[in-house]
Design an enzyme around this catalytic site. Structure first.
Site, PDB file in Angstrom:
ATOM      1  N   TYR A  31       4.776 -77.745 -25.314  1.00  0.00           N
ATOM      2  CA  TYR A  31       5.842 -78.050 -24.354  1.00  0.00           C
ATOM      3  C   TYR A  31       6.134 -79.546 -24.348  1.00  0.00           C
ATOM      4  CZ  TYR A  31       8.476 -77.920 -19.939  1.00  0.00           C
ATOM      5  OH  TYR A  31       9.444 -78.028 -18.970  1.00  0.00           O
ATOM      6  N   THR A  79      10.213 -73.249  -9.307  1.00  0.00           N
ATOM      7  CA  THR A  79      10.907 -72.168 -10.028  1.00  0.00           C
ATOM      8  C   THR A  79       9.857 -71.288 -10.701  1.00  0.00           C
ATOM      9  OG1 THR A  79      11.030 -73.269 -12.186  1.00  0.00           O
ATOM     10  CG2 THR A  79      12.790 -73.786 -10.604  1.00  0.00           C
ATOM     11  N   ASP A  93      22.649 -67.575 -20.709  1.00  0.00           N
ATOM     12  CA  ASP A  93      21.218 -67.306 -20.570  1.00  0.00           C
ATOM     13  C   ASP A  93      20.839 -66.172 -21.510  1.00  0.00           C
ATOM     14  OD1 ASP A  93      19.274 -68.212 -17.969  1.00  0.00           O
ATOM     15  OD2 ASP A  93      18.515 -66.576 -19.220  1.00  0.00           O
ATOM     16  N   ASN A 144      20.100 -76.793 -20.701  1.00  0.00           N
ATOM     17  CA  ASN A 144      18.970 -76.787 -19.765  1.00  0.00           C
ATOM     18  C   ASN A 144      17.948 -75.686 -20.050  1.00  0.00           C
ATOM     19  OD1 ASN A 144      17.750 -76.964 -16.892  1.00  0.00           O
ATOM     20  ND2 ASN A 144      18.649 -74.900 -16.942  1.00  0.00           N
ATOM     21  N   ARG A 146      18.876 -68.629 -13.339  1.00  0.00           N
ATOM     22  CA  ARG A 146      18.073 -68.934 -12.141  1.00  0.00           C
ATOM     23  C   ARG A 146      17.608 -70.390 -12.205  1.00  0.00           C
ATOM     24  NH1 ARG A 146      12.540 -65.672 -13.977  1.00  0.00           N
ATOM     25  NH2 ARG A 146      11.954 -67.214 -15.561  1.00  0.00           N
TER      26      ARG A 146
HETATM   27  P1  NAP Z   1      13.547 -70.859 -15.263  1.00  0.00           P
HETATM   28  O1  NAP Z   1      13.814 -70.473 -13.869  1.00  0.00           O
HETATM   29  O2  NAP Z   1      12.616 -70.030 -16.065  1.00  0.00           O
HETATM   30  O3  NAP Z   1      14.971 -70.991 -16.014  1.00  0.00           O
HETATM   31  C1  NAP Z   1      15.064 -71.168 -17.396  1.00  0.00           C
HETATM   32  C2  NAP Z   1      16.096 -70.200 -17.917  1.00  0.00           C
HETATM   33  O4  NAP Z   1      16.256 -70.412 -19.338  1.00  0.00           O
HETATM   34  C3  NAP Z   1      15.660 -68.752 -17.740  1.00  0.00           C
HETATM   35  O5  NAP Z   1      16.676 -67.984 -17.131  1.00  0.00           O
HETATM   36  C4  NAP Z   1      15.381 -68.318 -19.154  1.00  0.00           C
HETATM   37  O6  NAP Z   1      15.580 -66.940 -19.389  1.00  0.00           O
HETATM   38  C5  NAP Z   1      16.362 -69.137 -19.951  1.00  0.00           C
HETATM   39  N1  NAP Z   1      15.989 -69.145 -21.345  1.00  0.00           N
HETATM   40  C6  NAP Z   1      14.726 -69.195 -21.853  1.00  0.00           C
HETATM   41  N2  NAP Z   1      14.753 -69.097 -23.186  1.00  0.00           N
HETATM   42  C7  NAP Z   1      16.059 -68.998 -23.538  1.00  0.00           C
HETATM   43  C8  NAP Z   1      16.705 -68.847 -24.788  1.00  0.00           C
HETATM   44  N3  NAP Z   1      16.017 -68.777 -25.938  1.00  0.00           N
HETATM   45  N4  NAP Z   1      18.056 -68.773 -24.801  1.00  0.00           N
HETATM   46  C9  NAP Z   1      18.765 -68.825 -23.647  1.00  0.00           C
HETATM   47  N5  NAP Z   1      18.192 -68.922 -22.430  1.00  0.00           N
HETATM   48  C10 NAP Z   1      16.847 -69.009 -22.383  1.00  0.00           C
HETATM   49  O7  NAP Z   1      12.986 -72.337 -15.331  1.00  0.00           O
HETATM   50  P2  NAP Z   1      13.501 -73.732 -14.705  1.00  0.00           P
HETATM   51  O8  NAP Z   1      12.350 -74.319 -14.029  1.00  0.00           O
HETATM   52  O9  NAP Z   1      14.778 -73.595 -14.022  1.00  0.00           O
HETATM   53  O10 NAP Z   1      13.690 -74.543 -16.064  1.00  0.00           O
HETATM   54  C11 NAP Z   1      14.936 -75.048 -16.525  1.00  0.00           C
HETATM   55  C12 NAP Z   1      14.653 -76.190 -17.484  1.00  0.00           C
HETATM   56  O11 NAP Z   1      13.970 -77.208 -16.760  1.00  0.00           O
HETATM   57  C13 NAP Z   1      13.757 -75.817 -18.654  1.00  0.00           C
HETATM   58  O12 NAP Z   1      14.202 -76.487 -19.810  1.00  0.00           O
HETATM   59  C14 NAP Z   1      12.411 -76.367 -18.241  1.00  0.00           C
HETATM   60  O13 NAP Z   1      11.600 -76.666 -19.342  1.00  0.00           O
HETATM   61  C15 NAP Z   1      12.827 -77.603 -17.495  1.00  0.00           C
HETATM   62  N6  NAP Z   1      11.844 -78.145 -16.551  1.00  0.00           N
HETATM   63  C16 NAP Z   1      11.366 -77.372 -15.544  1.00  0.00           C
HETATM   64  C17 NAP Z   1      10.428 -77.898 -14.691  1.00  0.00           C
HETATM   65  C18 NAP Z   1       9.812 -77.096 -13.570  1.00  0.00           C
HETATM   66  O14 NAP Z   1       8.817 -77.541 -12.990  1.00  0.00           O
HETATM   67  N7  NAP Z   1      10.344 -75.930 -13.224  1.00  0.00           N
HETATM   68  C19 NAP Z   1       9.990 -79.215 -14.840  1.00  0.00           C
HETATM   69  C20 NAP Z   1      10.525 -79.995 -15.871  1.00  0.00           C
HETATM   70  C21 NAP Z   1      11.459 -79.441 -16.731  1.00  0.00           C
HETATM   71  P3  NAP Z   1      14.258 -65.940 -19.390  1.00  0.00           P
HETATM   72  O15 NAP Z   1      13.471 -66.271 -18.182  1.00  0.00           O
HETATM   73  O16 NAP Z   1      14.894 -64.608 -19.346  1.00  0.00           O
HETATM   74  O17 NAP Z   1      13.537 -66.203 -20.654  1.00  0.00           O
END
Ligand code: NAP
Length: 284
Positions: free
Chosen positions: A166, A201, A35, A101, A14
């Site tokens: 984080y 997200t 994932d 990612n 996602r």
């Molecule tokens: P998200 O929707 O929660 O997607 C992250 C995905 O990574 C989830 O499907 C999650 O699975 C999976 N994941 C977590 N732990 C894992 C593991 N140990 N092994 C394999 N997969 C794993 O969040 P997102 O916002 O798209 O985030 C994607 C990346 O962008 C992350 O690195 C996040 O830190 C970074 N980011 C996000 C934001 C923001 O505002 N959203 C801002 C800056 C950076 P589960 O949910 O099942 O654990």
């Protein structure tokens, strides 16, 4: 499409991973989406992704006309990551692009933080991403070159109130990215990072995050999720030059597509941000 380039996206179930998997599919790549698709840590104050979420990414990738392979692993587990990449190589014959990612976020002040909150963020975001790189890089070397893209964060560029674990993990990822770029350039491999701002997200849209934004402005959250969401969104909208509270995952994906492309062959060791203008508040 059988001879098109192969992109691996982690965190593909996602959010930014899904949007990027679909954008890479539209750009002509065959896509493997990895994932955990399950609760990764009790530090998360938001619902985890599910196997159905990963399947939905696959549906969207195939709808875009690309071949798709789902892979389930916990990136903390290096042998599981190795198995996942073996499945990808068995199916597609090799890899060209890795978008590392996957990640989680938890909030806890240092004075109250459990060991788990610290370790899960460092183990998943930093060590888990390093596991993916360490397993993918030799495959890219065998292929004669390739692209590695890592997801950091604006919180890897400034401190984060109640978010030290984080922030530390995301700063660490920039060190990993730059070091890998120095080492892997000789093999024709570029290594870069994307810097998402606050993206709409599951990782960002929850009470702990709203509370953190409100506390950063010197106020206290009410604990009423709807009210706190409105207050946080208004604060964000005032802060971001482009006048939105949250940026969409689809606004990050084009950076990934560019960094993956042949045109980006001389871009390495740097980061590209999609923050709604918040980058203007960050030095350099
Ligand atoms: P998200 O929707 O929660 O997607 C992250 C995905 O990574 C989830 O499907 C999650 O699975 C999976 N994941 C977590 N732990 C894992 C593991 N140990 N092994 C394999 N997969 C794993 O969040 P997102 O916002 O798209 O985030 C994607 C990346 O962008 C992350 O690195 C996040 O830190 C970074 N980011 C996000 C934001 C923001 O505002 N959203 C801002 C800056 C950076 P589960 O949910 O099942 O654990």
């Amino acid at each position: 499409m059988s001879d098109s380039r192969v992109a691996v996206v982690t965190g593909a179930a996602r959010g930014i991973g899904r949007a990027s998997a679909v954008a890479l599919a539209k750009a002509g790549y065959r896509v493997a989406g990895a994932d955990i698709a399950a609760l990764a840590s009790s530090a998360m104050d938001y619902r985890p992704a599910t196997p159905e979420d990963l399947a939905e990414t696959g549906r969207l990738v195939e709808e875009a006309g690309a071949e798709w392979l789902p892979v389930v692993f916990d990136q903390r587990d290096k042998s599981a990551v190795q198995d996942g990449f073996s499945q990808i190589v068995d199916r597609f014959g090799g890899i060209d692009v890795v978008f590392a990612n996957a990640g989680i976020q938890g909030f806890a002040p240092l004075l109250e933080m459990s060991d788990e909150v610290w370790h899960d963020q460092i183990d998943i975001n930093l060590t888990g991403t390093a596991n993916v790189l360490r397993i993918a890089a030799p495959l890219l070397v065998q292929r004669g070159g390739g692209r590695i893209i890592i997801t950091s964060s604006t919180q890897g560029q400034h401190g984060t109130l109640d978010g030290s674990g984080y922030s530390a993990s995301k700063w660490g990822l920039l060190g990993l990215m730059k070091s890998a770029a120095l080492e892997l350039g000789q093999y024709g491999i570029t290594v870069n990072a994307v810097i998402p701002g606050l993206i709409d997200t599951a990782l960002t849209r929850h009470e702990d995050r709203y509370a953190q934004i409100i506390r950063s402005g010197g106020n206290e959250p009410t604990g009423d999720v709807e009210k706190d969401e409105q207050t946080a969104a208004a604060a964000q909208q005032r802060k971001l030059p482009l006048g939105v509270p949250w940026v969409e995952a689809e606004d990050v994906a084009p950076l990934v597509v560019f960094l993956a492309s042949e045109e980006a062959r001389m871009v390495s060791g740097t980061s590209f941000a999609a923050t709604g203008g918040d980058s203007a508040n960050i030095t350099a």
